[in-house]
Design an enzyme around this catalytic site. Structure first.
Site, PDB file in Angstrom:
ATOM      1  N   CYS A  35       5.629   6.875  -9.952  1.00  0.00           N
ATOM      2  CA  CYS A  35       6.028   6.947  -8.536  1.00  0.00           C
ATOM      3  C   CYS A  35       6.882   5.752  -8.128  1.00  0.00           C
ATOM      4  O   CYS A  35       7.510   5.770  -7.069  1.00  0.00           O
ATOM      5  CB  CYS A  35       4.806   6.992  -7.637  1.00  0.00           C
ATOM      6  SG  CYS A  35       3.705   8.347  -7.985  1.00  0.00           S
ATOM      7  N   ASP A  37       5.662   2.868  -7.284  1.00  0.00           N
ATOM      8  CA  ASP A  37       4.827   1.861  -6.630  1.00  0.00           C
ATOM      9  C   ASP A  37       3.353   2.165  -6.857  1.00  0.00           C
ATOM     10  O   ASP A  37       2.950   3.319  -7.026  1.00  0.00           O
ATOM     11  CB  ASP A  37       5.154   1.698  -5.141  1.00  0.00           C
ATOM     12  CG  ASP A  37       5.329   3.009  -4.414  1.00  0.00           C
ATOM     13  OD1 ASP A  37       4.689   3.988  -4.819  1.00  0.00           O
ATOM     14  OD2 ASP A  37       6.095   3.042  -3.442  1.00  0.00           O
ATOM     15  N   CYS A  62       8.352  -2.223  -4.641  1.00  0.00           N
ATOM     16  CA  CYS A  62       9.461  -2.912  -3.992  1.00  0.00           C
ATOM     17  C   CYS A  62       8.960  -4.026  -3.077  1.00  0.00           C
ATOM     18  O   CYS A  62       7.755  -4.283  -2.992  1.00  0.00           O
ATOM     19  CB  CYS A  62      10.259  -1.902  -3.182  1.00  0.00           C
ATOM     20  SG  CYS A  62       9.280  -1.120  -1.905  1.00  0.00           S
ATOM     21  N   CYS A 106       5.122   2.463   2.162  1.00  0.00           N
ATOM     22  CA  CYS A 106       4.438   1.314   1.566  1.00  0.00           C
ATOM     23  C   CYS A 106       3.202   0.956   2.394  1.00  0.00           C
ATOM     24  O   CYS A 106       2.153   0.603   1.848  1.00  0.00           O
ATOM     25  CB  CYS A 106       5.386   0.120   1.483  1.00  0.00           C
ATOM     26  SG  CYS A 106       6.758   0.429   0.379  1.00  0.00           S
TER      27      CYS A 106
END
Lengths: 340, 399
Positions: A35, A37, A62, A106
């Site tokens: 994915c 992350d 990230c 995120c």
């Protein structure tokens, strides 16, 4: 490069509580290499007071993924289980002074890892795994199955409706086209099922009313109105498939013993419902008469001369058939007639 | 701290002499190139001279084979749409999975709207085209083959002239997106089987918003933008004269610097590659190292994500990219690296360093000094690294 707040940059360049927590008694893991992350959130929770004494994280991803992970640990230390449970992705983003909409996923990852860790502490299983490639809206972590389910359950016909139900597409909007594709696919599937049901219903009705030898049934003698089929390309099929003209419920069994009055009222109601949508597009459709199975309508405004007029007519027809459960034919008439 | 720019495949600095050449065409020589009077005539001459500079860069037989456009994307779109219109009895397109979005998005749209059947040919682990699949896709139904000369992310160079020959055997038109290749590698279109070629000004130290489409003499062409009779009625709209002059000058400079690009620039790139591979474990080079643009280095670092590396590099004054600048706003891994089947652990960790004649040896020194500790720091934070380290200690490092 993303437009990150100073707080995001601070958490990214100098993450708080990074590393392994050897005393952890609650661990939540979300994401995967595939994915792009992943977060492993480790908590040390006092089993008696249920206060989170310490938190650490390991993250792959990230800048905002690392910043969000760092922020979660700051937010939960010192909180009770109940307080931590109430922390949402928006709280994580706010703690960072906001995240670009494209990076909201995120904060969602931080939220999911926290919920997983708390569930693990309680001895429950809470998983947030998305099949590879199935994640459609990364901003809000909404996958294909959720969107498909919402479309089917609520008969959604537009991306806006999908967004209102699922939040998918309300962030960066890069998934907009993909939602549209899912909408078209699921709606086309539903249409196919309805068509099959309709054909079966017609066959059953014909069998039930098998005419005596020598009699002629006018309706049966007429050519059957063209029914769009999924495998037959048609112009603007996406629009047609996701249109409010699309029947919203499976075809009911043929109505038995419906009086003319009831039939006309149902036709009036159905057309009245659809007029709202047509007027939005600058068009209109008025019921002129009902002659047996023929429903005579007058198209006005933008519907006149519209390339999609035939789609509109067949859409109304499908909707009427679905509502009344009997074969119907919609015919535009009057000075604006299209002469079907 | 001086900032170091190593993202030249995204865009290049406009050369000062290009700017100088353009300036008079904003003020003194402001005439419309299409005007008959003296204000226009001199400008028309300058536009013609720029065309000849491009002709020289591309090794084209005639200057009128060059059509000015707004850039690479317009050139790509014009080439493909023209072919479909000019060859109505054919409705298939052959392209590759690693093309620039200027080609891929258009082809996907054409397929979705039922206007064409598209064959997206795959690539191998080095990014080289699957020739067998390419041969199999060619037929007399193919209107156009569009394959990039060099990949913008990895630098891998396709054997374009040979691929064009194969396309011609089936009567298909052949277009190449040479936006990255033009100015960096030798191109000779005269006597080649290439029918059309796209290039962009800002990739070769020219201005942005200007590009060109080469259309071989005799190839049927249908304009994308219709209007006046500019560009021999092949692209309507008043000429962007200053940009055209800049593009011409940039082409002249690119030809003059070609040897440097293939020598000094390549040396810098190779030194960086070698040093990083020596210092950083679990690092891969993406692309064909034997057949690659001399300025491009795509490195993939396992178990770290590229944006995190780029943020640290940026703070250290080094500008690089995670791949194509056009797609860097996307969270999806690079379609090029996915097509090359780059291992999962490295797919999200690719960083592209692209050099130009503006770079110095000291730029390489700075990256060699800065990059390894960044990767190490991020890996220490990664939940996957500890396990990976144990596994990889037993196997040789790719170098």
């Amino acid at each position: 490069m993303w437009d990150y707040s100073e707080k995001v940059k601070e958490h990214f360049f100098n993450p708080k509580n990074a590393g392994v927590l050897s005393t952890a008694n609650a661990v939540g893991e979300v994401g995967a290499l595939a994915c792009g992350d992943a977060l492993k959130l480790m908590l040390h929770i006092d089993p008696v007071t249920e206060i989170i004494l310490d938190a650490r994280f390991q993250a792959y991803g990230c800048g905002s993924a690392i910043a969000s992970s760092s922020a979660v640990t700051e937010l939960v230390i010192g909180k009770t289980l109940a307080q931590a449970s109430a922390i949402g992705s928006r709280d994580i983003a706010n703690h960072l002074g906001g995240l670009p909409v494209e990076k909201m996923h995120c904060a969602v990852m931080g939220y999911e890892a926290l919920q997983s860790a708390l569930a693990a502490f309680r001895g429950e299983a809470r998983r947030f795994e998305h099949e590879e490639g199935a994640l459609v809206c990364r901003c809000h972590g909404v996958d294909e199955r959720v969107i498909e389910g919402a479309i089917r359950e609520h008969q959604l016909t537009s991306v806006e409706q999908v967004t209102a139900r699922t939040m998918a597409g309300s962030g960066c909007t890069t998934c907009y086209e993909r939602i549209e594709d899912i909408l078209v696919r699921v709606t086309a599937e539903a249409l196919r099922i309805q068509e099959a049901a309709q054909i079966a219903a017609e066959a059953a009705a014909a069998q039930a009313k098998e005419p005596a030898p020598g009699t002629v049934t006018l309706l049966a003698a007429r050519p059957r109105p063209a029914q769009p089929r999924a495998e037959t390309p048609r112009p603007a099929s996406a629009v047609a498939a996701s249109s409010p003209l699309t029947p919203s419920s499976p075809l009911p069994p043929p109505s038995a013993g419906m009086t003319n009055l009831k039939k006309i009222r149902l036709i009036e109601e159905t057309i009245e419902d659809l007029r709202v949508y047509l007027r939005k597009d600058g068009g209109d459709c008025e019921l002129i008469d009902v002659d047996g199975s023929n429903v005579l309508v007058s198209l006005t405004g933008a519907c006149v001369g519209c390339q999609m007029a035939s789609v509109t007519v067949s859409g109304i027809q499908e909707r009427l058939i679905a509502k009344l459960g009997i074969p119907m034919r919609v015919i535009p008439v009057g000075r604006n007639a299209h002469g079907l | 701290m001086t900032a170091i720019y190593l993202d030249n495949n995204a865009t290049t600095r406009t050369d000062p002499s290009v700017v100088e050449a353009m300036l008079p065409y904003f003020s003194e020589s402001f005439g419309n190139a299409s005007s008959a009077h003296s204000f226009g005539a001199s400008v028309g001459e300058a536009v013609k001279a720029a065309r000849q500079q491009l002709q020289a860069l591309l090794g084209a037989a005639h200057d009128h084979e060059i059509i000015y456009t707004s850039g690479g994307t317009e050139s790509d779109n014009a080439a493909i749409l023209s072919a479909l219109e000019a060859m109505p009895d054919r409705n298939e397109i052959v392209t590759s999975k690693v093309e620039h979005p200027a080609i891929l998005s258009l082809c996907e749209h054409l397929e979705k709207t039922g206007r064409a059947k598209v064959h997206f040919i795959g690539v191998d682990k080095l990014g080289q085209l699957d020739i067998e699949a390419y041969r199999a896709a060619l037929s007399d139904k193919v209107a156009i083959v569009s394959l990039m000369w060099a990949n913008n992310e990895t630098g891998t160079i396709f054997p374009i002239e040979g691929l064009a020959e194969l396309a011609k055997q089936h009567g298909a038109l052949f277009h190449t997106d040479a936006v990255q290749a033009a100015g960096k590698t030798s191109i000779v279109l005269k006597d080649s089987a290439i029918d059309m070629l796209s290039l962009s000004g800002h990739k070769l130290h020219g201005p942005k918003g200007i590009g060109a489409l080469y259309v071989k003499k005799g190839v049927r062409f249908k304009p994308l933008i219709r209007g006046g009779h500019q560009e021999r009625a092949r692209r309507g709209g008043t000429e962007n004269v200053p940009a055209i002059i800049g593009l011409g000058k940039a082409a002249e400079l690119a030809l003059a610097h070609m040897a440097e690009e293939q020598g000094r620039v390549k040396e810098m790139r190779d030194r960086l590659e070698k040093a990083v591979l020596q210092r950083v474990p679990n690092c891969l080079v993406n692309g064909d190292r034997n057949d690659r643009l001399p300025n491009t280095l795509n490195l993939a670092f396992e178990y770290v994500e590229s944006e995190a590396i780029l943020l640290h590099l940026n703070r250290a004054g080094v500008a690089a990219s995670s791949g194509s600048a056009c797609t860097s706003g996307s969270m999806e891994p690079s379609h090029v690296l996915k097509a090359m089947e780059v291992p999962e652990a490295a797919l999200h960790g690719a960083v592209r360093f692209s050099f130009s004649r503006d770079n110095q040896a000291s730029d390489v020194d700075r990256v060699i000094e800065t990059l390894p500790p960044i990767v190490e720091k991020l890996r220490e934070m990664s939940p996957f690294w500890a396990d990976a380290e144990k596994k990889t200690n037993d196997k040789p490092v790719f170098a």
